[in-house]
Design a protein around this motif. Structure first.
Motif, mmCIF file in Angstrom:
data_model
loop_
_atom_site.group_PDB
_atom_site.id
_atom_site.type_symbol
_atom_site.label_atom_id
_atom_site.label_comp_id
_atom_site.label_asym_id
_atom_site.label_seq_id
_atom_site.Cartn_x
_atom_site.Cartn_y
_atom_site.Cartn_z
ATOM 1 N N ASP A 53 0.812 -1.215 0.000
ATOM 2 C CA ASP A 53 0.000 0.000 0.000
ATOM 3 C C ASP A 53 0.846 1.267 0.000
ATOM 4 N N LYS A 54 2.146 1.123 -0.217
ATOM 5 C CA LYS A 54 3.072 2.256 -0.134
ATOM 6 C C LYS A 54 3.682 2.584 -1.496
ATOM 7 N N LEU A 55 3.889 3.861 -1.722
ATOM 8 C CA LEU A 55 4.680 4.301 -2.865
ATOM 9 C C LEU A 55 6.088 4.525 -2.347
ATOM 10 N N ILE A 56 7.035 3.792 -2.884
ATOM 11 C CA ILE A 56 8.432 3.948 -2.496
ATOM 12 C C ILE A 56 9.065 4.910 -3.495
ATOM 13 N N ILE A 57 9.660 5.963 -2.961
ATOM 14 C CA ILE A 57 10.282 6.996 -3.786
ATOM 15 C C ILE A 57 11.786 6.886 -3.586
ATOM 16 N N PHE A 58 12.463 6.446 -4.631
ATOM 17 C CA PHE A 58 13.910 6.270 -4.563
ATOM 18 C C PHE A 58 14.601 7.553 -4.999
ATOM 19 N N LYS A 59 15.482 8.039 -4.132
ATOM 20 C CA LYS A 59 16.356 9.151 -4.476
ATOM 21 C C LYS A 59 17.768 8.596 -4.560
ATOM 22 N N GLN A 60 18.716 9.409 -4.966
ATOM 23 C CA GLN A 60 20.085 8.932 -5.137
ATOM 24 C C GLN A 60 20.706 8.446 -3.829
ATOM 25 N N PHE A 64 12.207 7.322 0.382
ATOM 26 C CA PHE A 64 11.022 7.848 1.049
ATOM 27 C C PHE A 64 9.841 6.925 0.768
ATOM 28 N N ALA A 65 8.814 7.011 1.614
ATOM 29 C CA ALA A 65 7.576 6.266 1.401
ATOM 30 C C ALA A 65 6.402 7.220 1.553
ATOM 31 N N GLN A 66 5.371 6.958 0.764
ATOM 32 C CA GLN A 66 4.149 7.749 0.813
ATOM 33 C C GLN A 66 2.976 6.775 0.798
ATOM 34 N N VAL A 67 1.940 7.087 1.560
ATOM 35 C CA VAL A 67 0.747 6.234 1.584
ATOM 36 C C VAL A 67 -0.493 7.093 1.385
ATOM 37 N N GLY A 68 -1.610 6.419 1.181
ATOM 38 C CA GLY A 68 -2.888 7.100 0.992
ATOM 39 C C GLY A 68 -3.500 6.721 -0.343
ATOM 40 N N ASP A 69 -4.746 7.121 -0.525
ATOM 41 C CA ASP A 69 -5.452 6.842 -1.774
ATOM 42 C C ASP A 69 -5.478 8.038 -2.713
ATOM 43 N N GLY A 70 -5.100 9.212 -2.202
ATOM 44 C CA GLY A 70 -5.084 10.399 -3.040
ATOM 45 C C GLY A 70 -6.438 11.077 -3.116
ATOM 46 N N PRO A 71 -6.498 12.153 -3.878
ATOM 47 C CA PRO A 71 -7.731 12.947 -3.941
ATOM 48 C C PRO A 71 -8.771 12.345 -4.885
ATOM 49 N N ALA A 72 -9.988 12.805 -4.685
ATOM 50 C CA ALA A 72 -11.053 12.505 -5.644
ATOM 51 C C ALA A 72 -10.753 13.267 -6.933
ATOM 52 N N ASP A 79 -5.743 12.358 0.733
ATOM 53 C CA ASP A 79 -5.143 11.772 1.927
ATOM 54 C C ASP A 79 -3.734 11.217 1.689
ATOM 55 N N PHE A 80 -3.108 11.587 0.551
ATOM 56 C CA PHE A 80 -1.703 11.211 0.376
ATOM 57 C C PHE A 80 -0.892 11.886 1.478
ATOM 58 N N THR A 81 -0.048 11.115 2.145
ATOM 59 C CA THR A 81 0.820 11.688 3.169
ATOM 60 C C THR A 81 1.992 12.397 2.500
ATOM 61 N N ASP A 82 2.653 13.259 3.241
ATOM 62 C CA ASP A 82 3.914 13.796 2.757
ATOM 63 C C ASP A 82 4.914 12.646 2.718
ATOM 64 N N PRO A 83 5.845 12.644 1.759
ATOM 65 C CA PRO A 83 6.846 11.584 1.731
ATOM 66 C C PRO A 83 7.636 11.540 3.049
ATOM 67 N N GLN A 84 7.712 10.350 3.622
ATOM 68 C CA GLN A 84 8.427 10.143 4.877
ATOM 69 C C GLN A 84 9.713 9.379 4.606
ATOM 70 N N ILE A 85 10.808 9.846 5.198
ATOM 71 C CA ILE A 85 12.084 9.185 4.989
ATOM 72 C C ILE A 85 12.092 7.823 5.666
ATOM 73 N N ILE A 86 12.653 6.855 4.971
ATOM 74 C CA ILE A 86 12.876 5.531 5.542
ATOM 75 C C ILE A 86 14.305 5.550 6.054
ATOM 76 N N THR A 87 14.507 5.184 7.288
ATOM 77 C CA THR A 87 15.860 5.211 7.837
ATOM 78 C C THR A 87 16.755 4.373 6.947
ATOM 79 N N SER A 88 17.748 5.010 6.409
ATOM 80 C CA SER A 88 18.554 4.355 5.396
ATOM 81 C C SER A 88 19.882 5.067 5.247
#
Length: 182
Positions: A53-60, A64-72, A79-88
């Motif tokens: 259920d997560k969008l994984i956003i790969f940077k160099q 980051f991860a983002q969740v939610g279903d998004g807007p109508a 309800d998309f969350t702000d991208p949250q950093i994954i400890t890495s």
């Protein structure tokens, strides 16, 4: 992701656009307000990949991860969350190296091959193939029948990771610009 098309902004590599939910027999529809900006830390956005259920956003240098279903379609109830950093301590250097396997995502970082599992825990799995860390991955393909992911390299080598046995193998002499499962 969530039945939406995602596009990386070529002019601003820290933001991306997402479409309205794609409907059958209808082209993807975009609006200027359906955008997400990723924090500057970690470099430019390299790639996206859905993991459960997560969008994984790969940077160099970070992930980051983002969740939610998004807007109508009207733009309300986003309800998309702000991208949250994954400890890495690593990000992804090559979008072609990302492979979805039953236990998570494998990707190539500047430090080698890592696994991001479904609980968003990172583990280094590339110790046995560290001598190929400087090689350019030209494709990654899941071979479900064999429990393998195969990474073609521009050098003519294919790295094979057996995710059931957690073991690497190396095939040589097979120059590949890309690959497909046929």
């Amino acid at each position: 992701f969530k039945n939406r098309l995602l596009l990386l902004n070529d002019e601003d590599k820290l933001s991306f656009w997402y479409s309205k939910k794609v409907q059958t027999n209808t082209p993807a529809e975009f609006t200027d307000s359906f955008t997400t900006r990723v924090p500057e830390r970690g470099g430019e956005v390299v790639a996206f990949q859905q993991l459960d259920d997560k969008l994984i956003i790969f940077k160099q240098d970070l992930i980051f991860a983002q969740v939610g279903d998004g807007p109508a379609a009207s733009g309300i109830n986003n309800d998309f969350t702000d991208p949250q950093i994954i400890t890495s301590d690593s990000g992804c250097i090559n979008k072609k190296s990302i492979a979805l396997i039953p236990t998570g995502l494998i990707y190539q970082s500047s430090k080698g091959f890592y696994l991001l599992d479904r609980s968003l825990n990172m583990s280094y799995i590339g110790a046995d193939v560290e001598s190929y860390n400087e090689s350019t991955v030209t494709s990654s393909k899941l071979m479900e029948d064999n429990n393998q992911v195969r990474f073609t390299l521009s050098s003519g080598v294919i790295l094979v990771y057996d995710y059931y046995l957690s073991q690497w193998d190396v095939f040589t002499g097979l120059n590949a610009a890309d690959s497909t499962v046929y």
